[in-house]
Design an enzyme around this catalytic site. Structure first.
Site, PDB file in Angstrom:
ATOM      1  N   ASP A  99      -2.096  17.284  10.331  1.00 12.32           N
ATOM      2  CA  ASP A  99      -1.251  17.373  11.518  1.00 12.32           C
ATOM      3  C   ASP A  99      -0.638  16.016  11.861  1.00 12.32           C
ATOM      4  O   ASP A  99      -1.267  14.969  11.697  1.00 12.32           O
ATOM      5  CB  ASP A  99      -2.099  17.870  12.700  1.00 12.32           C
ATOM      6  CG  ASP A  99      -1.300  18.036  13.971  1.00 12.32           C
ATOM      7  OD1 ASP A  99      -0.388  18.865  13.980  1.00 12.32           O
ATOM      8  OD2 ASP A  99      -1.598  17.325  14.951  1.00 12.32           O
ATOM      9  N   GLU A 101       2.432  17.872   7.756  1.00 12.17           N
ATOM     10  CA  GLU A 101       3.402  18.148   8.815  1.00 12.17           C
ATOM     11  C   GLU A 101       4.099  16.816   9.103  1.00 12.17           C
ATOM     12  O   GLU A 101       3.603  15.989   9.861  1.00 12.17           O
ATOM     13  CB  GLU A 101       2.715  18.668  10.085  1.00 12.17           C
ATOM     14  CG  GLU A 101       3.741  19.070  11.145  1.00 12.17           C
ATOM     15  CD  GLU A 101       3.241  18.917  12.582  1.00 12.17           C
ATOM     16  OE1 GLU A 101       3.874  19.483  13.476  1.00 12.17           O
ATOM     17  OE2 GLU A 101       2.242  18.221  12.800  1.00 12.17           O
TER      18      GLU A 101
END
Length: 535
Positions: free
Chosen positions: A411, A464
């Protein structure tokens, strides 16, 4: 340092190594060799040393009102196995092996690897583990807190009294440890840490395998090696498969909101209930993988798990670790891969978490311009510190090894690789070359990808990453970050922009659908419509 000075520090709960005074020691009495046993038990009115081989008790002398006891064996020259027996003011009797009669469990080699940041199974050494030492079962506790004045294990077993089980620091490693015989699975505990300035912190175990259900925040001793897996065929197939040449269709799910039980006060589903309900849905929809928004333990439901406290623990909201293993096992038996959202970018400021762990900036930077994401109210890991890098990489390997996870979606990679991410002028510090790239984080990501792919061929790492950084999914030996795949955030925004327009006007905006083809083959892109686009 004299014995009296050692005892004074133990009574004040400020000793860095209480084993210097407590336990069994060889002493000299009138020039003759003798044995003495010392114990600090504030709860005891009376105490005895019990010789295990003879099953004989010897009353100890209470040498301090604070609860310090001693028994000299003037006619004994050799050490012997013993227990301590205590009687409390309310006439309770307890008998137990003395924690201060055991040698260190961690080896010098363990400490060396931890110090240089290359102990990739660090989770097997730090934290809490049910073990046998000298044939006696108990729990070994170890924690890294190099700047602490004193560290204790506290829990129901000692009435959360930080004086009772003070740990010893092992050399210059900053690692504190103690073996407490008689404890077992299910024991609730925290570390009580006294800083050099005298502040006291109650901290959850950064390496805990299980936590109490929030809002409680203590760690729980848990043996995660009992589950018997039945997914060997899947793991063999995975290790031989090139996913870049195979169809991959991923369903992203937040286990806390995918389905609830409204007839039972809208409770969460358990991992086993999710295995029954979610897997069938995934198969019917034709997905190859499920991506779980973070199941790592986190204090706040509203964070969806993206503010992690327990980097080695599946959240107890849905059940025990074995229940989560069951869920993954069932996914594999149904030919569904499991990708876990993993968050090495930041962690929350909750008092029981890693922040300001030993009274200093340990896992984070000391400089607030480097240590904080003000937008999220979270702290940033210090990727330049060996022990912190080791903590994160061993966490990644832990999920792949112990839970058979098939991939890690990392993330907020952009927030890691740019020092000025979401920061204004004056809120960040340039790197040594004057640039805005976080060189330590970039090196960490490369090393992370190298190690996890080396240890677990066939797994996926997914970034990401929303910027124009080049080579995110290029191998590290070609100058890339080493990820398997990168989320195509540009395609996502363009497509959603296109479909948000009135159908009458879409013919003027076909470029939104075609523009991504200009860069489609510069990375191993994964086309994505994620949770961020529905909030």
């Amino acid at each position: 340092m004299t014995l009296k000075e050692h005892i004074k520090l133990i009574i004040k709960a400020e000793h860095w190594d209480p084993f210097h005074a407590l336990g069994m020691h060889e002493v000299r009495t009138e020039g003759k060799k003798a044995i003495t046993v010392r114990a600090f038990m504030p709860e005891a009115d009376k105490a005895w040393v019990v010789d295990v081989s003879k099953n004989k008790s010897y009353e100890m002398e209470k040498t301090s009102k604070a609860g310090f006891f001693e028994k000299n064996f003037e006619n004994r020259k050799d050490f012997f196995q013993y227990k301590l027996k205590v009687k409390t003011s309310d006439n309770r009797i307890a008998e137990f092996f003395d924690p201060y009669s055991f040698m260190p469990v961690l080896s010098d080699f363990d400490l060396h690897l931890i110090g240089e940041g290359s102990h990739y199974k660090k989770y097997e050494k730090l934290g809490s583990h049910v073990v046998e030492v000298n044939g006696i079962k108990g729990v070994h506790f170890a924690v890294w807190a190099p700047n602490a004045k004193r560290v204790s294990v506290v829990g129901d077993f000692n009435n959360w009294d930080g004086r009772r089980h003070q740990m010893r620091v092992l050399g210059t490693s900053g690692v504190w440890e103690i073996f407490i015989p008689g404890l077992d699975d299910g024991e609730v505990y925290k570390f009580e840490i006294k800083s050099k300035s005298g502040e006291i912190f109650l901290k959850a175990d950064p390496y805990a395998f299980y936590f109490e259900v929030r809002p409680k925040s203590a760690s729980v001793v848990y043996d995660i090696n009992r589950y018997r897996w039945d997914d060997s065929e899947w793991l063999k197939m995975r290790s031989e498969k090139n996913w870049l040449e195979s169809p991959v269709s991923v369903y992203e799910a937040h286990l806390g909101s995918w389905m609830r039980m409204p007839e039972e006060e809208n409770r969460f589903l358990t991992y086993r209930e999710l295995a029954d309900k979610l897997i069938g849905y995934i198969k019917d929809m034709g997905y190859t993988h499920i991506e779980l928004m973070p199941v790592t333990e986190h204090p706040l439901d509203a964070s969806w798990g993206y503010q992690t406290i327990g980097y080695f623990a599946p959240t107890s909201r849905h059940g025990a670790p074995e229940d989560f293993m069951y869920f993954i096992d069932k996914c594999h038996q149904n030919n569904i891969g499991v990708i876990l959202d993993w968050v090495p970018a930041h962690f929350p400021k909750d008092a029981h978490g890693p922040g300001y762990f030993d009274g200093t900036a340990l896992y984070e930077h000391a400089d607030p311009r480097k240590s904080e994401h003000k937008e999220w109210g979270t702290l940033i890991f210090n990727y330049g510190r060996n022990e912190v890098r080791n903590f994160l990489i061993s966490s990644a390997l832990f999920w792949l090894e112990k839970y058979h996870i098939d991939g890690l979606r990392v993330d907020a990679v952009a927030s890691m690789i740019y020092l000025d991410y979401s920061k204004k002028e004056g809120e960040w510090v340039a790197n040594v070359f004057g640039g805005r790239e976080n060189l330590e984080a970039i090196d960490f990501l490369k090393r992370f990808n190298e190690i996890v792919h080396q240890h677990h061929p066939g797994i996926l790492t997914i970034a990401e990453e929303s910027t124009a950084w080049t080579g995110v999914s290029r191998p590290t030996y070609l100058g890339g970050l080493g990820f398997s795949l990168k989320w195509n955030m540009g395609w996502m925004h363009d497509v959603l922009e296109y479909f948000s327009k009135d159908p009458v006007y879409r013919k003027h905006h076909h470029s939104n659908l075609t523009f991504s083809l200009l860069y489609a083959f510069t990375e191993n892109f994964m086309l994505v419509l994620s949770h961020d686009e529905v909030v």
